[in-house]
Design a protein around this motif. Structure first.
Motif, mmCIF file in Angstrom:
data_model
loop_
_atom_site.group_PDB
_atom_site.id
_atom_site.type_symbol
_atom_site.label_atom_id
_atom_site.label_comp_id
_atom_site.label_asym_id
_atom_site.label_seq_id
_atom_site.Cartn_x
_atom_site.Cartn_y
_atom_site.Cartn_z
ATOM 1 N N PHE A 155 41.906 43.353 38.871
ATOM 2 C CA PHE A 155 42.735 42.133 38.823
ATOM 3 C C PHE A 155 42.066 41.052 39.666
ATOM 4 N N ALA A 156 41.892 39.847 39.069
ATOM 5 C CA ALA A 156 41.190 38.751 39.746
ATOM 6 C C ALA A 156 39.763 39.204 40.046
ATOM 7 N N CYS A 157 39.025 39.509 38.966
ATOM 8 C CA CYS A 157 37.800 40.320 39.046
ATOM 9 C C CYS A 157 36.597 39.592 39.611
ATOM 10 N N GLY A 158 36.619 38.239 39.694
ATOM 11 C CA GLY A 158 35.411 37.549 40.172
ATOM 12 C C GLY A 158 34.219 37.942 39.313
ATOM 13 N N THR A 159 33.110 38.332 39.954
ATOM 14 C CA THR A 159 31.908 38.713 39.199
ATOM 15 C C THR A 159 32.014 40.101 38.573
ATOM 16 N N ALA A 165 31.476 31.460 41.159
ATOM 17 C CA ALA A 165 32.172 32.755 41.164
ATOM 18 C C ALA A 165 32.160 33.332 42.581
ATOM 19 N N PHE A 166 33.292 33.861 43.004
ATOM 20 C CA PHE A 166 33.501 34.338 44.370
ATOM 21 C C PHE A 166 32.370 35.267 44.822
ATOM 22 N N ALA A 167 31.803 34.998 45.996
ATOM 23 C CA ALA A 167 30.765 35.798 46.655
ATOM 24 C C ALA A 167 29.398 35.671 45.988
ATOM 25 N N ARG A 175 39.980 36.108 30.263
ATOM 26 C CA ARG A 175 40.394 34.976 31.109
ATOM 27 C C ARG A 175 41.906 34.846 30.989
ATOM 28 N N ASP A 176 42.575 34.983 32.116
ATOM 29 C CA ASP A 176 44.036 35.018 32.084
ATOM 30 C C ASP A 176 44.564 34.517 33.423
ATOM 31 N N ASP A 177 45.714 33.859 33.387
ATOM 32 C CA ASP A 177 46.394 33.515 34.635
ATOM 33 C C ASP A 177 47.228 34.735 34.996
ATOM 34 N N LEU A 178 47.040 35.253 36.182
ATOM 35 C CA LEU A 178 47.666 36.516 36.593
ATOM 36 C C LEU A 178 47.289 37.587 35.563
ATOM 37 N N LEU A 179 48.219 38.514 35.238
ATOM 38 C CA LEU A 179 47.947 39.542 34.229
ATOM 39 C C LEU A 179 48.845 39.297 33.019
ATOM 40 N N LEU A 190 42.719 45.081 43.700
ATOM 41 C CA LEU A 190 42.850 43.634 43.921
ATOM 42 C C LEU A 190 42.316 43.220 45.292
ATOM 43 N N ASN A 191 41.432 42.238 45.280
ATOM 44 C CA ASN A 191 41.048 41.515 46.491
ATOM 45 C C ASN A 191 41.609 40.112 46.285
ATOM 46 N N PRO A 192 42.808 39.826 46.794
ATOM 47 C CA PRO A 192 43.521 38.614 46.354
ATOM 48 C C PRO A 192 42.903 37.325 46.875
ATOM 49 N N PRO A 193 43.059 36.250 46.105
ATOM 50 C CA PRO A 193 42.591 34.944 46.557
ATOM 51 C C PRO A 193 43.501 34.403 47.654
ATOM 52 N N PHE A 194 42.948 33.546 48.495
ATOM 53 C CA PHE A 194 43.813 32.873 49.478
ATOM 54 C C PHE A 194 43.607 31.368 49.436
ATOM 55 N N GLY A 230 34.872 42.409 52.268
ATOM 56 C CA GLY A 230 36.179 43.025 52.017
ATOM 57 C C GLY A 230 36.119 43.923 50.785
ATOM 58 N N THR A 231 35.493 43.426 49.734
ATOM 59 C CA THR A 231 35.357 44.214 48.505
ATOM 60 C C THR A 231 34.572 45.503 48.775
ATOM 61 N N ARG A 232 33.552 45.388 49.653
ATOM 62 C CA ARG A 232 32.750 46.587 49.964
ATOM 63 C C ARG A 232 33.623 47.653 50.615
ATOM 64 N N PRO A 260 50.933 36.254 46.920
ATOM 65 C CA PRO A 260 52.210 36.849 46.492
ATOM 66 C C PRO A 260 52.489 36.701 44.998
ATOM 67 N N ARG A 261 51.983 35.623 44.373
ATOM 68 C CA ARG A 261 52.131 35.497 42.903
ATOM 69 C C ARG A 261 51.417 36.658 42.214
ATOM 70 N N LEU A 262 50.241 37.013 42.730
ATOM 71 C CA LEU A 262 49.481 38.102 42.114
ATOM 72 C C LEU A 262 50.172 39.439 42.374
ATOM 73 N N SER A 310 40.215 40.921 34.690
ATOM 74 C CA SER A 310 40.644 39.572 34.307
ATOM 75 C C SER A 310 40.610 38.635 35.499
ATOM 76 N N ASP A 311 40.419 37.361 35.184
ATOM 77 C CA ASP A 311 40.356 36.326 36.220
ATOM 78 C C ASP A 311 40.704 35.011 35.535
ATOM 79 N N HIS A 312 41.265 34.069 36.301
ATOM 80 C CA HIS A 312 41.609 32.785 35.672
ATOM 81 C C HIS A 312 40.435 31.819 35.622
ATOM 82 N N SER A 313 39.332 32.180 36.278
ATOM 83 C CA SER A 313 38.179 31.282 36.358
ATOM 84 C C SER A 313 37.191 31.544 35.221
ATOM 85 N N ALA A 314 36.803 30.464 34.522
ATOM 86 C CA ALA A 314 35.840 30.616 33.428
ATOM 87 C C ALA A 314 34.500 31.131 33.957
HETATM 88 C C1 LIG Z 1 38.799 37.010 46.640
HETATM 89 S S1 LIG Z 1 38.242 36.775 44.985
HETATM 90 C C2 LIG Z 1 37.926 38.462 44.489
HETATM 91 C C3 LIG Z 1 36.925 38.578 43.357
HETATM 92 C C4 LIG Z 1 36.446 39.989 43.050
HETATM 93 N N1 LIG Z 1 37.546 40.890 42.728
HETATM 94 C C5 LIG Z 1 35.660 40.556 44.211
HETATM 95 O O1 LIG Z 1 36.200 41.407 44.903
HETATM 96 O O2 LIG Z 1 34.496 40.122 44.425
HETATM 97 C C6 LIG Z 1 39.752 36.356 44.181
HETATM 98 C C7 LIG Z 1 39.647 36.001 42.707
HETATM 99 O O3 LIG Z 1 40.968 35.647 42.265
HETATM 100 C C8 LIG Z 1 40.833 34.749 41.181
HETATM 101 N N2 LIG Z 1 42.149 34.129 40.946
HETATM 102 C C9 LIG Z 1 42.790 33.224 41.723
HETATM 103 N N3 LIG Z 1 43.987 32.910 41.204
HETATM 104 C C10 LIG Z 1 44.117 33.635 40.059
HETATM 105 C C11 LIG Z 1 45.140 33.738 39.073
HETATM 106 N N4 LIG Z 1 46.263 33.004 39.156
HETATM 107 N N5 LIG Z 1 44.961 34.575 38.036
HETATM 108 C C12 LIG Z 1 43.806 35.299 37.947
HETATM 109 N N6 LIG Z 1 42.806 35.231 38.847
HETATM 110 C C13 LIG Z 1 42.950 34.424 39.889
HETATM 111 C C14 LIG Z 1 39.729 33.826 41.657
HETATM 112 O O4 LIG Z 1 39.149 33.114 40.588
HETATM 113 C C15 LIG Z 1 38.766 34.812 42.325
HETATM 114 O O5 LIG Z 1 37.768 35.245 41.427
#
Ligand SMILES: C[S@@+](CC[C@H](N)C(=O)[O-])C[C@H]1O[C@@H](n2cnc3c(N)ncnc32)[C@H](O)[C@@H]1O
Length: 374
Positions: free
Chosen positions: A237-241, A204-206, A287-291, A304-308, A213-215, A320-322, A260-264
């Protein structure tokens, strides 16, 4: 190549597609080759696949005759891509998707494992295999050499007595682990950061920390008078922990939050984080892909702290998908609060996709913006 199966026909859809983003690679082919003899010797239900990207391992093994394959993929988009690839290319393949849990592995004699990026994720996977599989289980763990480290061998040795390393081929390598040790199932890593309890499984991220960045985002994130109801929850959105969700719910005891997050592993972590902070009743974790489960034009506030990354690849196609799905879910006037690495220059994309975008804060590395849905 396995049986009649051609991995070059696999698609990543519905995951992000684009330059440098492939659906199968040389490490998948090497894993199938190195494990071919061992796979031929096991029966239905005895093969487990973990970390398959888009179906190369599962459908390759099915083409060689494996039946009732149990599969765990951390990303829901990978699960959806495997299902779509199977429907199109291998409609007779017999497999089922599972969480990373004993039911995935009970009685397993061969495990094909695509090595994850993080050592913590590998440690949780290795311990779950060792604790749950048949005593004669053999684990074929492969990856691209550039993503592998010697520390991975040590992590596997913590759960298995014997580890063999194959020759590299196609810039890929396979580690073969045997003789599981008597280890316990993994538990969440835990920390208290400034009063917030954080729980983190796997990669799980971080981990059990607050990302810098989240801070910065949390310092500026509002707790406005709009939304926060069960029909219009604030959305992490994309909640990580789940640090944003738990912080919101702790700051405002009257609000409902949807995370929500796509990662189990992220979803398990966010549920554990909410519980550890005593806010689980007001934080729904999905657990969801996007919202995809949120209705159009329904939300007042999204953070949102988007994934890269997409798997091991860094890609500007992912965020951009998010943004597009946040735009769909926000009602007119609703706000997307976003933190991003300043080098990524997301502002124009946010303006275009969501609406007028203001910079709220900036430090040497990160930018926080709020975009108002037009
Ligand atoms: C940069 S981390 C941010 C996590 C958390 N919000 C935080 O600030 O610590 C981005 C998160 O996006 C999730 N993610 C990536 N692609 C996704 C998708 N298509 N749908 C949902 N979540 C996704 C990842 O699993 C990851 O947990």
């Amino acid at each position: 190549m396995s049986g009649s199966f051609d991995p070059s026909q696999l698609s990543r859809w519905p995951d992000a597609e684009g330059p440098g983003l492939v659906a199968a690679d040389a490490a998948d082919l090497l894993l199938l080759d190195e494990s071919a003899a061992a796979r031929a010797a096991v029966g239905a239900g005895e093969l487990v696949v973990i970390g398959d990207g888009y179906g190369a391992l599962t459908l390759g093994a099915a083409a060689d005759g494996a039946a009732d394959i149990r599969v765990h993929q951390d990303a829901l988009s990978g699960e959806a891509a495997l299902a779509a690839n199977a429907a199109r290319l291998a409609p007779d393949a017999r497999f089922s998707s599972h969480g990373l849990e004993p039911a995935l592995l009970s009685g397993a004699r061969i495990v094909l494992l695509r090595l994850p990026r993080s050592l913590e994720a590998l440690a949780d996977i290795a311990a779950t295999i060792a604790a749950s599989s048949a005593p004669d289980v053999v684990v074929f763990a492969g990856g691209r050499v550039k993503h592998m480290t010697l520390a991975m061998n040590d992590v596997l040795r913590a759960s298995f007595e014997r580890l063999d390393v194959t020759h590299a081929r196609g810039k890929s390598r396979v580690l073969i682990a045997r003789r599981p040790r008597p280890v316990a199932l993994p538990v969440a890593r835990a920390a208290n950061v400034g009063g917030l309890e954080i729980r983190a499984f796997g990669g799980a991220f971080a981990g059990p920390r607050v990302d810098i960045g989240t801070r910065l985002l949390l310092t500026h994130l509002p707790t406005p008078a709009v939304g926060g109801t069960s029909a219009d929850p604030w959305i992490d959105f994309a909640c990580g922990t789940g640090v944003i969700a738990a912080t919101w719910a702790s700051r405002r005891p009257d609000v409902h939050v949807y995370a929500s997050d796509h990662s189990a592993a992220a979803v398990a972590s966010a549920r554990a984080t909410a519980a550890a902070n005593g806010v689980a009743e007001r934080v729904e974790v999905v657990r969801d892909d996007l919202l995809s489960r949120r209705p159009d034009d329904s939300a007042s506030l999204i953070a949102l702290n988007p994934p890269f990354h997409s798997g091991s690849a860094v890609s500007d196609r992912v965020a951009p998908r998010l943004f597009r799905d946040a735009a769909r879910v926000l009602r007119s006037g609703g706000e997307l609060w976003c933190v991003w690495n300043s080098a990524l220059r997301y502002r124009a994309e946010l303006e275009r996709t969501i609406g007028p975008t203001r910079q709220i804060a900036r430090d040497p590395k990160f930018t926080v913006t709020v975009s108002t849905r037009r």
